[in-house]
Design a protein around this motif. Structure first.
Motif, PDB file in Angstrom:
ATOM      1  N   ASP A 102       0.842  -1.190   0.000  1.00  0.00           N
ATOM      2  CA  ASP A 102       0.000   0.000   0.000  1.00  0.00           C
ATOM      3  C   ASP A 102       0.881   1.245   0.000  1.00  0.00           C
ATOM      4  N   GLY A 103       0.659   2.126  -0.976  1.00  0.00           N
ATOM      5  CA  GLY A 103       1.491   3.310  -1.101  1.00  0.00           C
ATOM      6  C   GLY A 103       2.817   3.037  -1.770  1.00  0.00           C
ATOM      7  N   GLY A 104       2.953   1.842  -2.349  1.00  0.00           N
ATOM      8  CA  GLY A 104       4.200   1.453  -3.001  1.00  0.00           C
ATOM      9  C   GLY A 104       4.262   1.881  -4.456  1.00  0.00           C
ATOM     10  N   VAL A 105       5.080   1.164  -5.225  1.00  0.00           N
ATOM     11  CA  VAL A 105       5.365   1.569  -6.601  1.00  0.00           C
ATOM     12  C   VAL A 105       4.108   1.531  -7.474  1.00  0.00           C
ATOM     13  N   ASN A 106       3.399   0.412  -7.458  1.00  0.00           N
ATOM     14  CA  ASN A 106       2.223   0.290  -8.314  1.00  0.00           C
ATOM     15  C   ASN A 106       1.151   1.324  -7.969  1.00  0.00           C
ATOM     16  N   ASP A 107       0.970   1.582  -6.677  1.00  0.00           N
ATOM     17  CA  ASP A 107      -0.023   2.580  -6.271  1.00  0.00           C
ATOM     18  C   ASP A 107       0.339   3.961  -6.802  1.00  0.00           C
ATOM     19  N   ASN A 108       1.615   4.304  -6.744  1.00  0.00           N
ATOM     20  CA  ASN A 108       2.040   5.613  -7.225  1.00  0.00           C
ATOM     21  C   ASN A 108       1.991   5.703  -8.747  1.00  0.00           C
ATOM     22  N   LEU A 109       2.231   4.583  -9.427  1.00  0.00           N
ATOM     23  CA  LEU A 109       2.100   4.576 -10.882  1.00  0.00           C
ATOM     24  C   LEU A 109       0.632   4.750 -11.277  1.00  0.00           C
ATOM     25  N   CYS A 110      -0.263   4.167 -10.507  1.00  0.00           N
ATOM     26  CA  CYS A 110      -1.697   4.314 -10.787  1.00  0.00           C
ATOM     27  C   CYS A 110      -2.135   5.769 -10.698  1.00  0.00           C
ATOM     28  N   LYS A 111      -1.537   6.535  -9.804  1.00  0.00           N
ATOM     29  CA  LYS A 111      -1.935   7.931  -9.620  1.00  0.00           C
ATOM     30  C   LYS A 111      -1.752   8.742 -10.904  1.00  0.00           C
ATOM     31  N   VAL A 112      -0.776   8.342 -11.720  1.00  0.00           N
ATOM     32  CA  VAL A 112      -0.536   9.032 -12.985  1.00  0.00           C
ATOM     33  C   VAL A 112      -1.757   8.930 -13.892  1.00  0.00           C
ATOM     34  N   LEU A 113      -2.502   7.834 -13.768  1.00  0.00           N
ATOM     35  CA  LEU A 113      -3.681   7.605 -14.599  1.00  0.00           C
ATOM     36  C   LEU A 113      -4.899   8.373 -14.110  1.00  0.00           C
ATOM     37  N   GLU A 114      -4.779   9.001 -12.933  1.00  0.00           N
ATOM     38  CA  GLU A 114      -5.911   9.714 -12.326  1.00  0.00           C
ATOM     39  C   GLU A 114      -7.152   8.818 -12.291  1.00  0.00           C
ATOM     40  N   PRO A 115      -7.042   7.697 -11.598  1.00  0.00           N
ATOM     41  CA  PRO A 115      -8.121   6.697 -11.636  1.00  0.00           C
ATOM     42  C   PRO A 115      -9.385   7.130 -10.907  1.00  0.00           C
ATOM     43  N   ILE A 116     -10.487   6.652 -11.423  1.00  0.00           N
ATOM     44  CA  ILE A 116     -11.774   6.808 -10.746  1.00  0.00           C
ATOM     45  C   ILE A 116     -11.859   5.776  -9.625  1.00  0.00           C
ATOM     46  N   MET A 117     -11.319   4.591  -9.906  1.00  0.00           N
ATOM     47  CA  MET A 117     -11.314   3.507  -8.932  1.00  0.00           C
ATOM     48  C   MET A 117     -10.089   2.627  -9.180  1.00  0.00           C
ATOM     49  N   THR A 118      -9.499   2.111  -8.116  1.00  0.00           N
ATOM     50  CA  THR A 118      -8.351   1.208  -8.213  1.00  0.00           C
ATOM     51  C   THR A 118      -8.599  -0.014  -7.340  1.00  0.00           C
ATOM     52  N   GLU A 119      -8.294  -1.184  -7.860  1.00  0.00           N
ATOM     53  CA  GLU A 119      -8.412  -2.396  -7.060  1.00  0.00           C
ATOM     54  C   GLU A 119      -7.212  -3.297  -7.299  1.00  0.00           C
ATOM     55  N   LEU A 128       0.700  -9.548  -7.264  1.00  0.00           N
ATOM     56  CA  LEU A 128      -0.379  -8.581  -7.108  1.00  0.00           C
ATOM     57  C   LEU A 128      -0.239  -7.454  -8.125  1.00  0.00           C
ATOM     58  N   LEU A 129      -1.299  -7.239  -8.894  1.00  0.00           N
ATOM     59  CA  LEU A 129      -1.348  -6.176  -9.885  1.00  0.00           C
ATOM     60  C   LEU A 129      -2.430  -5.178  -9.491  1.00  0.00           C
ATOM     61  N   LYS A 130      -2.480  -4.068 -10.203  1.00  0.00           N
ATOM     62  CA  LYS A 130      -3.528  -3.077  -9.973  1.00  0.00           C
ATOM     63  C   LYS A 130      -4.406  -2.963 -11.213  1.00  0.00           C
ATOM     64  N   LYS A 131      -5.706  -2.829 -10.990  1.00  0.00           N
ATOM     65  CA  LYS A 131      -6.652  -2.546 -12.058  1.00  0.00           C
ATOM     66  C   LYS A 131      -7.198  -1.147 -11.822  1.00  0.00           C
ATOM     67  N   CYS A 132      -6.973  -0.264 -12.787  1.00  0.00           N
ATOM     68  CA  CYS A 132      -7.418   1.118 -12.670  1.00  0.00           C
ATOM     69  C   CYS A 132      -8.566   1.394 -13.645  1.00  0.00           C
ATOM     70  N   THR A 133      -9.638   1.912 -13.119  1.00  0.00           N
ATOM     71  CA  THR A 133     -10.737   2.390 -13.947  1.00  0.00           C
ATOM     72  C   THR A 133     -10.561   3.892 -14.114  1.00  0.00           C
ATOM     73  N   ILE A 134     -10.483   4.350 -15.360  1.00  0.00           N
ATOM     74  CA  ILE A 134     -10.185   5.751 -15.648  1.00  0.00           C
ATOM     75  C   ILE A 134     -11.251   6.361 -16.549  1.00  0.00           C
ATOM     76  N   SER A 135     -11.215   7.668 -16.678  1.00  0.00           N
ATOM     77  CA  SER A 135     -12.098   8.323 -17.640  1.00  0.00           C
ATOM     78  C   SER A 135     -11.713   7.859 -19.040  1.00  0.00           C
TER      79      SER A 135
END
Length: 248
Positions: A102-119, A128-135
């Motif tokens: 939590d708050g690691g590399v993948n989470d910070n990379l997701c922030k670049v996408l400006e996600p609506i939701m992340t899981e 463990l991967l991240k799925k980002c829902t974006i505009s």
């Protein structure tokens, strides 16, 4: 404050036992009882990071990539480990546990996408991967967004569709292209993608973005500094963003 105090905090935040089996993390060089007044944070324990640590009277280097990864057959003058030890420095490395925490590399990379939701989703190999829902966005615009935010260069394929769900894996994750649709995603954001994986992405109808290994991981360095500086106000933390990779 000691090296072990900082290691214990990092282990609590990004547990070492969550690192991949192949990994080598924790205190890899140095003395756990060494007093720390200054520390440098860098993606890699390079000569640039070491020289900056020495110039700033640091006692500790904190890296993402392990300073020692493969077994060593010798430690010679001029090598990274020898230089670290000769200058009485300690090195803590937080690798795949920092990727997925939590708050690691993948989470910070997701922030670049400006996600609506992340899981968080689990790949077939347990990673463990991240799925980002974006505009909704087209591949060309997303590539430009990544280049602007991360720097470097972005290589990508375009499935011709509007993208809304992005599978995210910092560093080397091209092999996850074959699982993108399993998570109902339109695209994969990662780095170190092989030529055949780009070709396979086209066949699979998936957009694939390679935004560079350094660029998709260096993004964690400043947030990590902020985290550590807040916890250890008596220690001065500085960062090194030097990369030997140049782009035309």
């Amino acid at each position: 404050m000691t090296v072990n105090d900082i290691l214990s905090f990092l282990n609590n935040k990004f547990p070492i036992d969550t690192a991949c089996d192949f990994d080598n993390v924790g205190l890899l060089i140095g003395d756990k009882d060494q007093t720390v007044t200054k520390a440098i944070i860098a993606l890699d324990c390079t000569m640039s990071a070491i020289n900056e640590a020495i110039a700033n009277d640091c006692e500790l280097i904190i890296t993402h990539h392990p300073v020692i990864f493969n077994p060593l057959k010798n430690i010679l003058k001029g090598s990274i480990p020898h230089t670290v030890v000769s200058n009485n420095l300690s090195v803590i490395s937080m690798h795949t546990n920092l990727d997925v925490g939590d708050g690691g590399v993948n989470d910070n990379l997701c922030k670049v996408l400006e996600p609506i939701m992340t899981e968080t989703v689990v790949a077939n190999d347990g990673y463990l991967l991240k799925k980002c829902t974006i505009s909704p966005i087209c591949a060309d615009d997303l590539a430009l967004k990544l280049k602007t935010s991360l720097g470097g260069r972005v290589k990508y394929t375009d499935n011709g569709k509007t993208l809304e769900n992005i599978l995210v894996c910092s560093g080397s994750g091209g092999n996850f292209i074959y699982e993108v649709k399993d998570f109902d995603c339109d695209a994969l954001l990662t780095a170190d993608v092989k030529h055949n994986q780009f070709l396979d992405a086209e066949l699979l109808g998936v957009s694939l973005f390679d935004a560079g290994h350094f660029n998709t991981e260096d993004i964690v360095i400043e947030p990590l500094k902020e985290l550590l500086q807040t916890e250890f106000s008596d220690v001065e933390f500085i960062t090194n963003h030097n990369s030997a990779i140049k782009y035309l």
